[in-house]
Design a protein around this motif. Structure first.
Motif, PDB file in Angstrom:
ATOM      1  N   HIS A   1      19.587  17.542  34.994  1.00 19.61           N
ATOM      2  CA  HIS A   1      18.808  16.368  35.397  1.00 19.61           C
ATOM      3  C   HIS A   1      19.442  15.083  34.864  1.00 19.61           C
ATOM      4  CE1 HIS A   1      15.844  19.052  36.998  1.00 19.61           C
ATOM      5  NE2 HIS A   1      15.574  19.577  35.824  1.00 19.61           N
ATOM      6  N   VAL A   2      19.942  15.132  33.628  1.00 19.81           N
ATOM      7  CA  VAL A   2      20.647  13.974  33.075  1.00 19.81           C
ATOM      8  C   VAL A   2      21.874  13.668  33.918  1.00 19.81           C
ATOM      9  CG1 VAL A   2      21.876  13.080  31.066  1.00 19.81           C
ATOM     10  CG2 VAL A   2      19.813  14.452  30.743  1.00 19.81           C
ATOM     11  N   ALA A   3      22.607  14.720  34.326  1.00 21.35           N
ATOM     12  CA  ALA A   3      23.804  14.514  35.150  1.00 21.35           C
ATOM     13  C   ALA A   3      23.451  13.869  36.481  1.00 21.35           C
ATOM     14  CB  ALA A   3      24.503  15.856  35.377  1.00 21.35           C
ATOM     15  N   ARG A   4      22.372  14.301  37.066  1.00 23.93           N
ATOM     16  CA  ARG A   4      21.995  13.790  38.395  1.00 23.93           C
ATOM     17  C   ARG A   4      21.611  12.313  38.347  1.00 23.93           C
ATOM     18  NH1 ARG A   4      17.267  16.322  42.341  1.00 23.93           N
ATOM     19  NH2 ARG A   4      17.528  14.851  44.062  1.00 23.93           N
ATOM     20  N   PHE A   5      20.843  11.930  37.328  1.00 26.36           N
ATOM     21  CA  PHE A   5      20.287  10.577  37.305  1.00 26.36           C
ATOM     22  C   PHE A   5      21.069   9.609  36.404  1.00 26.36           C
ATOM     23  CE2 PHE A   5      16.643  13.292  38.490  1.00 26.36           C
ATOM     24  CZ  PHE A   5      16.347  12.708  39.714  1.00 26.36           C
ATOM     25  N   ALA A   6      22.161  10.080  35.814  1.00 30.76           N
ATOM     26  CA  ALA A   6      22.922   9.242  34.890  1.00 30.76           C
ATOM     27  C   ALA A   6      23.332   7.885  35.464  1.00 30.76           C
ATOM     28  CB  ALA A   6      24.153   9.999  34.397  1.00 30.76           C
TER      29      ALA A   6
ATOM     30  N   TRP B   1      21.824   5.880  37.242  1.00 32.06           N
ATOM     31  CA  TRP B   1      20.695   4.944  37.356  1.00 32.06           C
ATOM     32  C   TRP B   1      19.948   4.751  36.039  1.00 32.06           C
ATOM     33  CZ3 TRP B   1      21.794   8.754  40.948  1.00 32.06           C
ATOM     34  CH2 TRP B   1      22.294   8.277  42.165  1.00 32.06           C
ATOM     35  N   ILE B   2      20.463   5.348  34.968  1.00 29.06           N
ATOM     36  CA  ILE B   2      19.818   5.189  33.663  1.00 29.06           C
ATOM     37  C   ILE B   2      20.656   4.202  32.854  1.00 29.06           C
ATOM     38  CG2 ILE B   2      19.000   6.354  31.577  1.00 29.06           C
ATOM     39  CD1 ILE B   2      18.858   8.945  33.182  1.00 29.06           C
ATOM     40  N   PRO B   3      20.149   2.994  32.587  1.00 25.79           N
ATOM     41  CA  PRO B   3      20.967   1.938  31.989  1.00 25.79           C
ATOM     42  C   PRO B   3      21.663   2.319  30.684  1.00 25.79           C
ATOM     43  CG  PRO B   3      18.885   1.049  32.784  1.00 25.79           C
ATOM     44  CD  PRO B   3      18.786   2.534  32.903  1.00 25.79           C
ATOM     45  N   PHE B   4      20.944   2.984  29.772  1.00 22.65           N
ATOM     46  CA  PHE B   4      21.567   3.265  28.474  1.00 22.65           C
ATOM     47  C   PHE B   4      22.521   4.455  28.523  1.00 22.65           C
ATOM     48  CE2 PHE B   4      17.567   5.574  28.585  1.00 22.65           C
ATOM     49  CZ  PHE B   4      17.889   6.819  28.094  1.00 22.65           C
ATOM     50  N   ILE B   5      22.590   5.139  29.663  1.00 24.33           N
ATOM     51  CA  ILE B   5      23.597   6.189  29.846  1.00 24.33           C
ATOM     52  C   ILE B   5      24.790   5.633  30.605  1.00 24.33           C
ATOM     53  CG2 ILE B   5      24.101   8.403  30.957  1.00 24.33           C
ATOM     54  CD1 ILE B   5      21.319   9.309  30.333  1.00 24.33           C
ATOM     55  N   GLY B   6      24.505   4.960  31.724  1.00 26.74           N
ATOM     56  CA  GLY B   6      25.569   4.294  32.469  1.00 26.74           C
ATOM     57  C   GLY B   6      26.622   5.224  33.014  1.00 26.74           C
TER      58      GLY B   6
ATOM     59  N   TYR C   1      28.125  16.389  37.530  1.00 24.75           N
ATOM     60  CA  TYR C   1      28.614  16.430  36.159  1.00 24.75           C
ATOM     61  C   TYR C   1      29.782  15.466  35.930  1.00 24.75           C
ATOM     62  CZ  TYR C   1      25.418  20.260  35.487  1.00 24.75           C
ATOM     63  OH  TYR C   1      24.269  21.003  35.394  1.00 24.75           O
ATOM     64  N   ALA C   2      30.341  14.938  37.006  1.00 20.45           N
ATOM     65  CA  ALA C   2      31.319  13.864  36.844  1.00 20.45           C
ATOM     66  C   ALA C   2      30.660  12.627  36.257  1.00 20.45           C
ATOM     67  CB  ALA C   2      31.962  13.529  38.188  1.00 20.45           C
ATOM     68  N   ASN C   3      29.362  12.451  36.505  1.00 25.49           N
ATOM     69  CA  ASN C   3      28.622  11.323  35.929  1.00 25.49           C
ATOM     70  C   ASN C   3      28.569  11.389  34.407  1.00 25.49           C
ATOM     71  OD1 ASN C   3      27.996  10.507  38.565  1.00 25.49           O
ATOM     72  ND2 ASN C   3      26.079  11.660  38.578  1.00 25.49           N
ATOM     73  N   LEU C   4      28.747  12.574  33.850  1.00 24.86           N
ATOM     74  CA  LEU C   4      28.722  12.757  32.404  1.00 24.86           C
ATOM     75  C   LEU C   4      30.105  12.661  31.786  1.00 24.86           C
ATOM     76  CD1 LEU C   4      26.147  15.690  32.066  1.00 24.86           C
ATOM     77  CD2 LEU C   4      25.735  13.225  32.057  1.00 24.86           C
TER      78      LEU C   4
ATOM     79  N   ARG D   1      25.864  15.790  20.506  1.00 26.91           N
ATOM     80  CA  ARG D   1      26.491  14.476  20.619  1.00 26.91           C
ATOM     81  C   ARG D   1      26.094  13.827  21.936  1.00 26.91           C
ATOM     82  NH1 ARG D   1      32.857  12.519  19.855  1.00 26.91           N
ATOM     83  NH2 ARG D   1      32.217  10.414  19.251  1.00 26.91           N
ATOM     84  N   TRP D   2      25.673  12.582  21.875  1.00 31.34           N
ATOM     85  CA  TRP D   2      25.207  11.851  23.046  1.00 31.34           C
ATOM     86  C   TRP D   2      26.375  11.574  23.990  1.00 31.34           C
ATOM     87  CZ3 TRP D   2      20.554  11.120  24.875  1.00 31.34           C
ATOM     88  CH2 TRP D   2      20.325  10.133  25.835  1.00 31.34           C
ATOM     89  N   MET D   3      26.254  11.981  25.248  1.00 31.21           N
ATOM     90  CA  MET D   3      27.285  11.759  26.260  1.00 31.21           C
ATOM     91  C   MET D   3      28.683  12.091  25.707  1.00 31.21           C
ATOM     92  SD  MET D   3      25.746  10.868  29.012  1.00 31.21           S
ATOM     93  CE  MET D   3      24.290  11.833  28.578  1.00 31.21           C
ATOM     94  N   PRO D   4      28.899  13.325  25.266  1.00 26.75           N
ATOM     95  CA  PRO D   4      30.128  13.658  24.535  1.00 26.75           C
ATOM     96  C   PRO D   4      31.409  13.484  25.336  1.00 26.75           C
ATOM     97  CG  PRO D   4      28.943  15.645  25.141  1.00 26.75           C
ATOM     98  CD  PRO D   4      28.020  14.500  25.421  1.00 26.75           C
ATOM     99  N   ALA D   5      31.394  13.810  26.629  1.00 26.56           N
ATOM    100  CA  ALA D   5      32.635  13.684  27.409  1.00 26.56           C
ATOM    101  C   ALA D   5      33.047  12.222  27.543  1.00 26.56           C
ATOM    102  CB  ALA D   5      32.478  14.331  28.778  1.00 26.56           C
ATOM    103  N   HIS D   6      32.065  11.315  27.738  1.00 23.12           N
ATOM    104  CA  HIS D   6      32.394   9.891  27.781  1.00 23.12           C
ATOM    105  C   HIS D   6      32.943   9.437  26.430  1.00 23.12           C
ATOM    106  CE1 HIS D   6      31.151   8.788  31.759  1.00 23.12           C
ATOM    107  NE2 HIS D   6      29.922   9.212  31.606  1.00 23.12           N
ATOM    108  N   ALA D   7      32.330   9.896  25.350  1.00 23.41           N
ATOM    109  CA  ALA D   7      32.799   9.530  24.011  1.00 23.41           C
ATOM    110  C   ALA D   7      34.216  10.049  23.779  1.00 23.41           C
ATOM    111  CB  ALA D   7      31.844  10.077  22.953  1.00 23.41           C
ATOM    112  N   MET D   8      34.478  11.289  24.179  1.00 26.27           N
ATOM    113  CA  MET D   8      35.809  11.861  23.986  1.00 26.27           C
ATOM    114  C   MET D   8      36.844  11.146  24.837  1.00 26.27           C
ATOM    115  SD  MET D   8      35.351  15.955  23.344  1.00 26.27           S
ATOM    116  CE  MET D   8      34.053  16.357  24.498  1.00 26.27           C
TER     117      MET D   8
END
Length: 387
Positions: free
Chosen positions: A39-44, A46-51, A95-98, A358-365
């Motif tokens: 669900h996080v992947a799908r709506f990422a 449109w969620i401002p703090f995830i982006g 999952y590309a959104n993540l 870890r919050w949004m780990p792939a983006h962080a990595m």
């Protein structure tokens, strides 16, 4: 090249602390993570703090090529979501959104499986940033999963990702002939849809003996699999997923077989059997873990404590069998670990447990990889492999 192995750490930011709060709130629903990530992947986006949106940063693009001219694997970044995260193959491109550059779906068996009926079948180890599970290969069956992948393949590729299907033997089969037939049928079905195939011969979570401990059976299995691939018009990459607890002798014996039959690469490794928890640098003790199966077993462990072992296996494989592609998996939670593993010979990495800690780990990595490249005066990740 000699690469130092450092278990790089990260500071706990607000998002990481929020995840810790979520884990405490849902401590009595340990499988919540499996359901929430999709669900996080799908709506990422449109969620401002995830982006979250697909990231096509040129410097991170990774193309895995093979000596036998199998179809290359193209990833927007060398970070693949490991099998077990998306068991259903629904909405893979999300999952590309993540920040993931690829996804391995499954693990799939020949037919639908409910998995382990025991509850709980997942446990968290906060101090170790680790998870142990005995899910029991719950999945919708390889035909359903492969059909979903095939229907989404165009969108998956447009998102910058490649998709693999992980397949395994159906638990409960008694004879070698039944096991061979079962895995080969699953492989043939998955082969038609995926960009690459993983053969999971090392799952410790079903209550049955792992296939990778029987070198003779591994030889028969991959002989059949690679003979099937030779009969196909399109040549796709085949990986064997091995257990992280193999001794050096066991690992080399298995790799000898895989190379002999032309297997493209290995994924090192799978979850680590909890019975051998004393071999890992952990705070938790085996006797303190919850029982996850009716037979009293506690399944397999994943997460941060596995990293040193992952690094060792990656170096050993590439030093002894440089022709094999290596995808490193286990304890990878920081971009500098990705860089170190690539220097050690890995083509890409897989991760999943880090998503719980870890919050949004792939983006962080991704950010940490780019910072590491800049520090080394490199423009893109491909230059790292030539240094």
């Amino acid at each position: 090249m000699t690469v130092e192995c450092e278990n790089h750490d990260y500071y706990l930011l607000k998002g990481d602390k929020l995840l810790a709060l979520i884990r405490r709130i849902f401590k009595n629903s340990p499988e919540f993570r499996h359901d929430s990530l999709k669900h996080v992947a799908r709506f990422a986006p449109w969620i401002p703090f995830i982006g979250g949106k697909p990231d096509y940063t040129p410097g991170l693009k990774t193309v895995i090529e093979f000596p036998d001219r199998s179809n290359p694997i193209t990833l927007s970044a060398p970070i693949i979501l490991a099998a077990g995260a998306n068991k259903t193959a629904k909405r893979v491109a999300d999952y590309a959104n993540l920040g993931f550059g690829g996804v391995s779906v499954g693990t799939a068996t020949r037919n639908y499986r409910e998995g382990n009926p025991h509850r709980p079948r997942v446990g968290f180890l906060e101090e170790d940033r680790s998870i142990y599970n005995s899910m029991g290969l719950n999945n919708d069956g390889v035909e359903v999963i492969s059909k979903r992948v095939d229907e989404q393949l165009g969108r998956i590729h447009r998102s910058g990702m490649s998709v693999g299907i992980s397949v395994a033997e159906t638990p409960g089969l008694m004879t070698e002939a039944e096991k061979l037939k079962d895995v080969l049928e699953s492989f043939a079905i998955a082969y038609k849809a995926a960009d690459y195939i993983e053969i999971n011969v090392s799952c410790p979570n079903t209550g049955e003996n792992r296939l990778d401990l029987d070198t003779r059976f591994v030889e028969m299995l991959f002989s059949e699999i690679m003979n099937y691939r030779k009969s196909q018009a399109i040549r796709k990459a085949v990986y064997a997923k091995l257990s992280p607890d193999l001794s050096e002798h066991q690992l080399i014996s298995t790799l000898d077989v895989l190379v002999r039959y032309g297997v493209n690469g290995v994924i090192v490794g799978n979850t680590f059997p909890t019975k051998k928890i004393g071999e890992l640098p952990m705070f938790a003790k085996y006797e303190n873990l919850k029982v996850l199966r009716a037979d009293g077993d506690k399944g397999g462990i994943s997460g941060r404590p596995l990293y040193l072992n992952t690094f060792w296996m990656t170096q050993l494989v590439k030093s002894r069998f440089p022709q094999l592609s290596v995808i490193a998996c286990g304890g990878i939670d920081h971009g500098m670990k990705v860089l170190d593993l690539i220097r050690a010979g890995a083509d890409a990495v897989q991760c999943y447990s880090v998503c719980a800690f870890r919050w949004m780990p792939a983006h962080a990595m991704r950010r940490e990889i780019l910072e590491g490249l800049r520090a080394a005066n490199l423009k893109d990740i491909s230059e790292l492999r030539t240094k």
